[in-house]
Write a protein that holds these residues in place. Structure first.
Motif, PDB file in Angstrom:
ATOM      1  N   GLU A 258      41.463  -7.820  37.121  1.00  0.00           N
ATOM      2  CA  GLU A 258      40.527  -8.884  37.509  1.00  0.00           C
ATOM      3  C   GLU A 258      41.061 -10.203  36.961  1.00  0.00           C
ATOM      4  N   SER A 259      40.818 -11.265  37.667  1.00  0.00           N
ATOM      5  CA  SER A 259      41.234 -12.583  37.190  1.00  0.00           C
ATOM      6  C   SER A 259      40.288 -13.635  37.713  1.00  0.00           C
ATOM      7  N   ALA A 260      40.315 -14.764  37.059  1.00  0.00           N
ATOM      8  CA  ALA A 260      39.507 -15.926  37.467  1.00  0.00           C
ATOM      9  C   ALA A 260      38.030 -15.585  37.589  1.00  0.00           C
ATOM     10  N   LEU A 261      37.515 -14.801  36.636  1.00  0.00           N
ATOM     11  CA  LEU A 261      36.107 -14.426  36.653  1.00  0.00           C
ATOM     12  C   LEU A 261      35.340 -15.178  35.570  1.00  0.00           C
ATOM     13  N   ILE A 262      34.087 -15.524  35.883  1.00  0.00           N
ATOM     14  CA  ILE A 262      33.184 -16.088  34.878  1.00  0.00           C
ATOM     15  C   ILE A 262      32.302 -14.944  34.371  1.00  0.00           C
ATOM     16  N   VAL A 263      32.280 -14.783  33.075  1.00  0.00           N
ATOM     17  CA  VAL A 263      31.593 -13.647  32.459  1.00  0.00           C
ATOM     18  C   VAL A 263      30.394 -14.147  31.649  1.00  0.00           C
ATOM     19  N   ALA A 264      29.260 -13.425  31.775  1.00  0.00           N
ATOM     20  CA  ALA A 264      28.083 -13.684  30.931  1.00  0.00           C
ATOM     21  C   ALA A 264      27.954 -12.540  29.939  1.00  0.00           C
ATOM     22  N   VAL A 265      27.713 -12.871  28.692  1.00  0.00           N
ATOM     23  CA  VAL A 265      27.524 -11.871  27.641  1.00  0.00           C
ATOM     24  C   VAL A 265      26.100 -12.004  27.107  1.00  0.00           C
ATOM     25  N   TYR A 266      25.363 -10.885  27.039  1.00  0.00           N
ATOM     26  CA  TYR A 266      24.026 -10.901  26.438  1.00  0.00           C
ATOM     27  C   TYR A 266      24.017  -9.978  25.230  1.00  0.00           C
TER      28      TYR A 266
ATOM     29  N   ASP B 149       6.544  -9.459  24.485  1.00  0.00           N
ATOM     30  CA  ASP B 149       7.769  -9.893  23.824  1.00  0.00           C
ATOM     31  C   ASP B 149       8.962  -9.872  24.782  1.00  0.00           C
ATOM     32  N   ALA B 150       8.983  -8.857  25.666  1.00  0.00           N
ATOM     33  CA  ALA B 150      10.128  -8.709  26.567  1.00  0.00           C
ATOM     34  C   ALA B 150      10.282  -9.905  27.485  1.00  0.00           C
ATOM     35  N   TYR B 151       9.161 -10.495  27.905  1.00  0.00           N
ATOM     36  CA  TYR B 151       9.221 -11.638  28.814  1.00  0.00           C
ATOM     37  C   TYR B 151       9.201 -12.978  28.064  1.00  0.00           C
ATOM     38  N   ALA B 152       9.250 -12.932  26.746  1.00  0.00           N
ATOM     39  CA  ALA B 152       9.234 -14.173  25.959  1.00  0.00           C
ATOM     40  C   ALA B 152      10.548 -14.393  25.227  1.00  0.00           C
ATOM     41  N   ARG B 153      11.646 -13.767  25.716  1.00  0.00           N
ATOM     42  CA  ARG B 153      12.954 -13.912  25.072  1.00  0.00           C
ATOM     43  C   ARG B 153      13.679 -15.110  25.687  1.00  0.00           C
ATOM     44  N   PRO B 154      13.884 -16.167  24.927  1.00  0.00           N
ATOM     45  CA  PRO B 154      14.519 -17.360  25.512  1.00  0.00           C
ATOM     46  C   PRO B 154      15.938 -17.099  25.988  1.00  0.00           C
ATOM     47  N   GLY B 155      16.718 -16.319  25.235  1.00  0.00           N
ATOM     48  CA  GLY B 155      18.089 -16.034  25.653  1.00  0.00           C
ATOM     49  C   GLY B 155      18.122 -15.234  26.941  1.00  0.00           C
ATOM     50  N   PHE B 156      17.271 -14.226  27.041  1.00  0.00           N
ATOM     51  CA  PHE B 156      17.226 -13.396  28.249  1.00  0.00           C
ATOM     52  C   PHE B 156      16.752 -14.204  29.454  1.00  0.00           C
ATOM     53  N   ASN B 157      15.739 -15.068  29.238  1.00  0.00           N
ATOM     54  CA  ASN B 157      15.253 -15.902  30.343  1.00  0.00           C
ATOM     55  C   ASN B 157      16.338 -16.872  30.816  1.00  0.00           C
ATOM     56  N   GLY B 158      17.155 -17.372  29.869  1.00  0.00           N
ATOM     57  CA  GLY B 158      18.279 -18.222  30.250  1.00  0.00           C
ATOM     58  C   GLY B 158      19.317 -17.464  31.056  1.00  0.00           C
ATOM     59  N   LEU B 159      19.530 -16.188  30.690  1.00  0.00           N
ATOM     60  CA  LEU B 159      20.449 -15.342  31.444  1.00  0.00           C
ATOM     61  C   LEU B 159      19.975 -15.177  32.889  1.00  0.00           C
ATOM     62  N   LEU B 160      18.670 -14.931  33.068  1.00  0.00           N
ATOM     63  CA  LEU B 160      18.128 -14.744  34.415  1.00  0.00           C
ATOM     64  C   LEU B 160      18.252 -16.022  35.251  1.00  0.00           C
ATOM     65  N   GLU B 161      18.023 -17.183  34.611  1.00  0.00           N
ATOM     66  CA  GLU B 161      18.162 -18.450  35.337  1.00  0.00           C
ATOM     67  C   GLU B 161      19.599 -18.649  35.823  1.00  0.00           C
ATOM     68  N   SER B 162      20.567 -18.353  34.953  1.00  0.00           N
ATOM     69  CA  SER B 162      21.977 -18.471  35.353  1.00  0.00           C
ATOM     70  C   SER B 162      22.339 -17.445  36.422  1.00  0.00           C
ATOM     71  N   TRP B 163      21.749 -16.261  36.315  1.00  0.00           N
ATOM     72  CA  TRP B 163      21.968 -15.214  37.316  1.00  0.00           C
ATOM     73  C   TRP B 163      21.466 -15.690  38.681  1.00  0.00           C
ATOM     74  N   ASP B 164      20.244 -16.252  38.705  1.00  0.00           N
ATOM     75  CA  ASP B 164      19.682 -16.748  39.968  1.00  0.00           C
ATOM     76  C   ASP B 164      20.528 -17.883  40.557  1.00  0.00           C
TER      77      ASP B 164
ATOM     78  N   LYS C 187      27.392 -17.262  26.869  1.00  0.00           N
ATOM     79  CA  LYS C 187      26.782 -16.392  25.864  1.00  0.00           C
ATOM     80  C   LYS C 187      25.265 -16.635  25.802  1.00  0.00           C
ATOM     81  N   PHE C 188      24.521 -15.537  25.840  1.00  0.00           N
ATOM     82  CA  PHE C 188      23.057 -15.585  25.742  1.00  0.00           C
ATOM     83  C   PHE C 188      22.634 -14.595  24.659  1.00  0.00           C
ATOM     84  N   THR C 189      21.853 -15.073  23.694  1.00  0.00           N
ATOM     85  CA  THR C 189      21.478 -14.203  22.570  1.00  0.00           C
ATOM     86  C   THR C 189      19.995 -14.353  22.246  1.00  0.00           C
ATOM     87  N   ASP C 190      19.421 -13.282  21.692  1.00  0.00           N
ATOM     88  CA  ASP C 190      18.048 -13.282  21.176  1.00  0.00           C
ATOM     89  C   ASP C 190      18.057 -12.584  19.831  1.00  0.00           C
ATOM     90  N   GLU C 191      17.491 -13.235  18.840  1.00  0.00           N
ATOM     91  CA  GLU C 191      17.452 -12.672  17.490  1.00  0.00           C
ATOM     92  C   GLU C 191      16.025 -12.293  17.117  1.00  0.00           C
TER      93      GLU C 191
END
Length: 577
Positions: free
Chosen positions: A6-14, A63-78, A50-54
């Motif tokens: 694979e090459s020239a890929l943009i990767v998201a890490v959660y 709690d599952a729907y109140a994770r700022p890092g995860f919500n940011g991941l979904l916005e970037s995914w969309d 990089k998206f993280t939740d501590e």
């Protein structure tokens, strides 16, 4: 040289860790592992998001729907901002069933490739089955972990330890065994305990939560947990804490627990902590009474606020006409909403009429004949000693136990939770435990009731109560608190005609002599009056009050647990305004 797949890929890490028992360094460890795993697969990203939740849970819906890092991941995914999503293991994305299903749907609807360091790859054959299987395992692991944690906490409570930071009035002390911490005990801080007792006394006398908070701030009393100032909500939480009566109440919401009721709803487990008691059951219960004010915050300038119930819908009447009258707001709202059971007009009664009813009721229940009956009952109590008191307590215990069983049957028959019934059951259970403790003390010590208190109540003339209540010297909140104890029930039944209103009033003579002497009530009987109030058609209004029925010897409802017995009047209209 290994060929790149694979090459020239943009990767998201959660990356996520769920509680403070895990190291924050686990975030960096997860990111390092997933990037190394991607490189082994031949993925050389041109950009890494990089998206993280501590310290965030991925199981509970809130709690599952109140994770700022995860919500940011979904916005970037969309927004289509990445091509590959890397996670250490599938459960890092979440353990909530609904959220995991949404992730699977996203994978189906987009071209994003999910790769987990534990070997899961959405591009591999049969990956959907593997993803669903791992999701089920993650959910079950969370349930099992939650069950083990709660079971351990209940075990600690059963062994006499405490599971939370100490409340105001207490300090915590860790207990060690063999150099290992095995639990935490609380101890009473007497200086703060004096403040707690003062707060309960203030509230039992009708003081509003915000006024109590102001007193604490003016007195420079430090807030618990380093808060800046005391607030009304904090005072309310403090006064409702059962630890001050020597109890820890644990709400069981674990479906695997055997402590559930038959209908599967959560129940309360009570753990006794008599050494942590700061106030009596009676003082604690009096501070919980909703009759102190309609809102529970102690507001209102009228002594009748929170005291009078509607005979049609059983709700509390509210002040109207700039404080000159009381009417049922619930009946008004139901009528406007088109409720066929609502009255055609909202029942209203003037404060002037209520004053006449109150004065008449006090005169009737505190006449010479009934005062003689009260004194006779007090002399019987004094002569019976502890055996007589024990028999009385057992009768009250049986009555409360039957009431509690009836409430449980009603709750179990409901398809949906009924907060009012559950609240009544909680109050009945609290009163029942109080009676059981009193019985246990009498059986163990055979201690008699205070002869000094009985002698004081025998020596007072209850007629003096009338002047104290009606001379206008008591502040509204203090008068309101006294009336709520003297009148466990004060029901506006409706009207017979335009100028005739009817009331049912329960009066507790034992509370009257106890309040005058600042002692504990020992007579738990009520005088029940049914009164007709007649107002003239001409102004100024002339009042006539007529006693229809008087019943003596009715068992008094426990404080704060009075079940209103109303007589509906579907034709009620505006009365005596």
């Amino acid at each position: 040289m290994r060929e790149k797949l694979e090459s020239a890929l943009i990767v998201a890490v959660y990356a996520r860790y769920s509680d403070d028992s895990q190291s924050p360094m686990s975030i960096q460890d997860q990111i390092r592992r997933v990037l190394e795993h991607a490189r082994r697969l031949g993925i050389e990203p041109v950009k890494v998001l990089k998206f993280t939740d501590e310290d965030m849970s991925g199981y509970k819906k809130r709690d599952a729907y109140a994770r700022p890092g995860f919500n940011g991941l979904l916005e970037s995914w969309d927004a289509g901002a990445f091509d590959v999503l890397l996670v250490d293991e599938f459960s890092r994305l979440g353990r909530n069933p609904r959220q995991l299903l949404e992730i699977v749907e996203r994978l189906d609807d987009t071209r994003v490739r999910l790769i987990c360091a534990d070997g899961l790859d959405s591009a591999a054959p049969g990956s959907r089955l593997a993803i669903n299987f791992k999701g089920i395992i993650a959910q079950e692991e969370s349930r099992s972990t939650s069950h083990r944690v709660k079971r351990g906490m209940v075990g600690q409570l059963t062994r006499g330890f405490m599971m939370s930071p100490p409340s105001f009035g207490y300090r915590a002390e860790r207990q060690f065994e063999g150099g290992r911490a095995i639990g935490t005990h609380w101890h009473v801080i007497e200086e703060e305990a004096k403040v707690v007792r003062r707060l309960y006394e203030m509230r039992s006398k009708g003081m509003a939560f915000d006024k109590i908070a102001r007193w604490l701030n003016d007195s420079d009393v430090e807030t618990p947990r380093d808060g800046r100032i005391w607030r009304a909500a904090g005072v309310q939480r403090l006064l409702s804490n059962p630890i001050y009566r020597g109890e820890v109440v644990w709400k069981t919401d674990d479906v695997q627990s055997s402590a559930h009721s038959e209908n599967g709803r959560p129940v309360m487990q009570v753990f006794e902590r008599p050494h942590l008691r700061i106030v009596s059951d009676e003082l604690w219960a009096s501070a919980q009474s909703e009759k102190i004010s309609r809102s529970g915050y102690g507001g209102g300038r009228s002594q009748y606020s929170g005291l009078i119930h509607c005979g049609h819908c059983e709700n509390i009447l509210s002040s109207t006409s700039k404080g000159r009258a009381f009417s049922c707001g619930s009946c008004g709202a139901n009528r406007l909403a088109g409720d066929p059971l609502a009255p055609t007009s909202v029942p209203t009664v003037s404060v002037a009429g209520l004053n006449e009813v109150l004065s008449f009721a006090l005169e009737r229940v505190l006449n010479d004949e009934r005062i003689g009956q009260v004194h006779e009952r007090l002399r019987e109590k004094l002569s019976q000693g502890p055996e007589g008191e024990l028999a009385e307590l057992r009768k009250k215990h049986d009555r409360l136990e039957k009431a509690g069983q009836h409430l449980i049957r009603l709750i179990c028959r409901r398809d949906q939770p009924d907060p009012l019934l559950e609240e009544e059951y909680a109050k009945t259970s609290t009163e029942l435990r109080s009676i059981e403790r009193q019985i246990k003390v009498l059986q163990t010590t055979q201690a008699s009731m205070s002869k000094r208190d009985l002698a004081a109540q025998l020596g007072v003339n209850p007629k003096s109560l009338i002047k104290k209540l009606l001379d206008g010297q008591l502040p509204a909140e203090r008068l309101r608190a006294v009336l709520s104890q003297l009148f466990p029930k004060f029901i506006f039944l409706g009207r017979e005609s335009r100028y005739i209103a009817r009331f049912e009033i329960h009066f507790a003579p034992g509370v009257a002599v106890a309040w005058l002497t600042e002692t504990k009530p020992v007579i738990d009987e009520c005088v029940v009056l049914r009164i007709k109030l007649i107002g003239s058609a001409r102004r100024p209004v002339r009042w006539e009050v007529v006693e229809e029925v008087a019943e003596v010897g009715t068992p008094m409802c426990p404080p704060g647990n009075c079940h209103v017995a109303c007589v509906p009047d579907a034709t009620a209209e505006t009365v005596l305004s």
